[in-house]
Motif scaffolding. Structure first.
Motif, PDB file in Angstrom:
ATOM      1  N   UNK A  36       0.850  -1.177   0.000  1.00 30.80           N
ATOM      2  CA  UNK A  36       0.000   0.000   0.000  1.00 30.80           C
ATOM      3  C   UNK A  36       0.890   1.233   0.000  1.00 30.80           C
ATOM      4  N   UNK A  37       0.619   2.142  -0.905  1.00 30.04           N
ATOM      5  CA  UNK A  37       1.286   3.450  -0.913  1.00 30.04           C
ATOM      6  C   UNK A  37       0.207   4.496  -0.686  1.00 30.04           C
ATOM      7  N   UNK A  38       0.400   5.303   0.330  1.00 27.37           N
ATOM      8  CA  UNK A  38      -0.552   6.368   0.639  1.00 27.37           C
ATOM      9  C   UNK A  38       0.253   7.599   1.066  1.00 27.37           C
ATOM     10  N   UNK A  80      -7.488   7.809  -0.538  1.00 23.28           N
ATOM     11  CA  UNK A  80      -7.109   6.773  -1.495  1.00 23.28           C
ATOM     12  C   UNK A  80      -5.607   6.621  -1.530  1.00 23.28           C
ATOM     13  N   UNK A  81      -5.145   5.851  -2.490  1.00 25.73           N
ATOM     14  CA  UNK A  81      -3.714   5.599  -2.605  1.00 25.73           C
ATOM     15  C   UNK A  81      -3.434   4.698  -3.780  1.00 25.73           C
ATOM     16  N   UNK A  82      -2.423   3.873  -3.612  1.00 27.85           N
ATOM     17  CA  UNK A  82      -2.014   2.945  -4.665  1.00 27.85           C
ATOM     18  C   UNK A  82      -1.723   1.582  -4.045  1.00 27.85           C
ATOM     19  N   UNK A  83      -2.046   0.530  -4.801  1.00 30.57           N
ATOM     20  CA  UNK A  83      -1.596  -0.812  -4.464  1.00 30.57           C
ATOM     21  C   UNK A  83      -0.495  -1.138  -5.456  1.00 30.57           C
ATOM     22  N   UNK A  84       0.665  -1.459  -4.926  1.00 31.12           N
ATOM     23  CA  UNK A  84       1.833  -1.713  -5.759  1.00 31.12           C
ATOM     24  C   UNK A  84       2.098  -3.205  -5.850  1.00 31.12           C
ATOM     25  N   UNK A  85       2.555  -3.606  -6.981  1.00 34.01           N
ATOM     26  CA  UNK A  85       2.911  -4.986  -7.255  1.00 34.01           C
ATOM     27  C   UNK A  85       3.476  -5.009  -8.654  1.00 34.01           C
ATOM     28  N   UNK A  86       3.094  -6.004  -9.422  1.00 30.56           N
ATOM     29  CA  UNK A  86       3.527  -6.066 -10.816  1.00 30.56           C
ATOM     30  C   UNK A  86       3.024  -4.842 -11.575  1.00 30.56           C
ATOM     31  N   UNK A  89      -2.033   0.044  -9.050  1.00 31.60           N
ATOM     32  CA  UNK A  89      -3.472   0.289  -9.086  1.00 31.60           C
ATOM     33  C   UNK A  89      -3.779   1.507  -8.219  1.00 31.60           C
ATOM     34  N   UNK A  90      -4.237   2.580  -8.841  1.00 31.67           N
ATOM     35  CA  UNK A  90      -4.669   3.741  -8.069  1.00 31.67           C
ATOM     36  C   UNK A  90      -6.108   3.507  -7.636  1.00 31.67           C
ATOM     37  N   UNK A 143     -13.211   0.268   1.937  1.00 33.38           N
ATOM     38  CA  UNK A 143     -13.556  -0.318   0.629  1.00 33.38           C
ATOM     39  C   UNK A 143     -12.756   0.478  -0.380  1.00 33.38           C
ATOM     40  N   UNK A 144     -12.060  -0.235  -1.249  1.00 35.84           N
ATOM     41  CA  UNK A 144     -11.242   0.441  -2.255  1.00 35.84           C
ATOM     42  C   UNK A 144     -11.879   0.273  -3.632  1.00 35.84           C
ATOM     43  N   UNK A 145     -11.849   1.342  -4.391  1.00 36.18           N
ATOM     44  CA  UNK A 145     -12.393   1.345  -5.737  1.00 36.18           C
ATOM     45  C   UNK A 145     -11.293   1.796  -6.680  1.00 36.18           C
ATOM     46  N   UNK A 146     -10.907   0.903  -7.572  1.00 39.48           N
ATOM     47  CA  UNK A 146      -9.824   1.198  -8.506  1.00 39.48           C
ATOM     48  C   UNK A 146     -10.255   2.267  -9.493  1.00 39.48           C
ATOM     49  N   UNK A 147      -9.367   3.221  -9.718  1.00 40.78           N
ATOM     50  CA  UNK A 147      -9.640   4.282 -10.687  1.00 40.78           C
ATOM     51  C   UNK A 147      -9.433   3.728 -12.093  1.00 40.78           C
ATOM     52  N   UNK A 148     -10.282   4.107 -13.012  1.00 41.48           N
ATOM     53  CA  UNK A 148     -10.160   3.613 -14.394  1.00 41.48           C
ATOM     54  C   UNK A 148      -9.096   4.352 -15.154  1.00 41.48           C
TER      55      UNK A 148
END
Length: 148
Positions: A36-38, A80-86, A89-90, A143-148
């Protein structure tokens, strides 16, 4: 520090979290964990910590097993923030009311109890809604909602 917050030990902070972060950033998820990046609420700088996202039905959630910690305070301010991995995801985040948490906490504990059960004071996936509702105020859920 409030009694319902369990501060991670030296090994967790300096070895385990760094290892999970290193693997996750390279696309190798450790048991489904993400980073998680916030943005920090005071500094505005990105803060990173390993998290265990939960998918339940059509929604995804972040649960704070250790209680009201820095990332939860930052999330409330940042929204909000970002989920980092491969991939990155904002997302936007909406905090869940305590009365709406039992089903989410039950599913989270069913999936992640081996890693985080110690932080829930003996409450587990087989606990009653009443027992889960009693601990709900100690564990923020977003609850997280991914930005398109």
């Amino acid at each position: 520090m409030p009694e319902h917050v369990m501060k991670p030990g030296w090994f967790t902070v300096h070895v385990l979290n760094r290892a999970v972060t290193w693997f996750t950033r390279r696309g190798l998820s450790v048991w489904g964990a993400r980073v998680l990046a916030v943005r920090g609420r005071k500094s505005g700088e990105w803060r990173r910590t390993p998290v265990n996202p939960l998918t339940l039905g059509e929604h995804r959630y972040l649960v704070a097993p250790r209680g009201h910690v820095q990332w939860t305070h930052n999330m409330r301010v940042a929204g909000g923030g970002q989920l980092l991995g491969r991939k990155v995801e904002e997302f936007t985040a909406t905090e869940i009311a305590d009365d709406d948490k039992p089903e989410i906490l039950r599913a989270y504990l069913k999936r992640w109890k081996a890693e985080v059960g110690v932080f829930f004071g003996g409450v587990g996936p087989g606990s009653t809604d009443e027992e889960l509702r009693a601990i709900a105020p100690k564990h923020p859920v977003f609850r997280i909602t991914t930005k398109s």
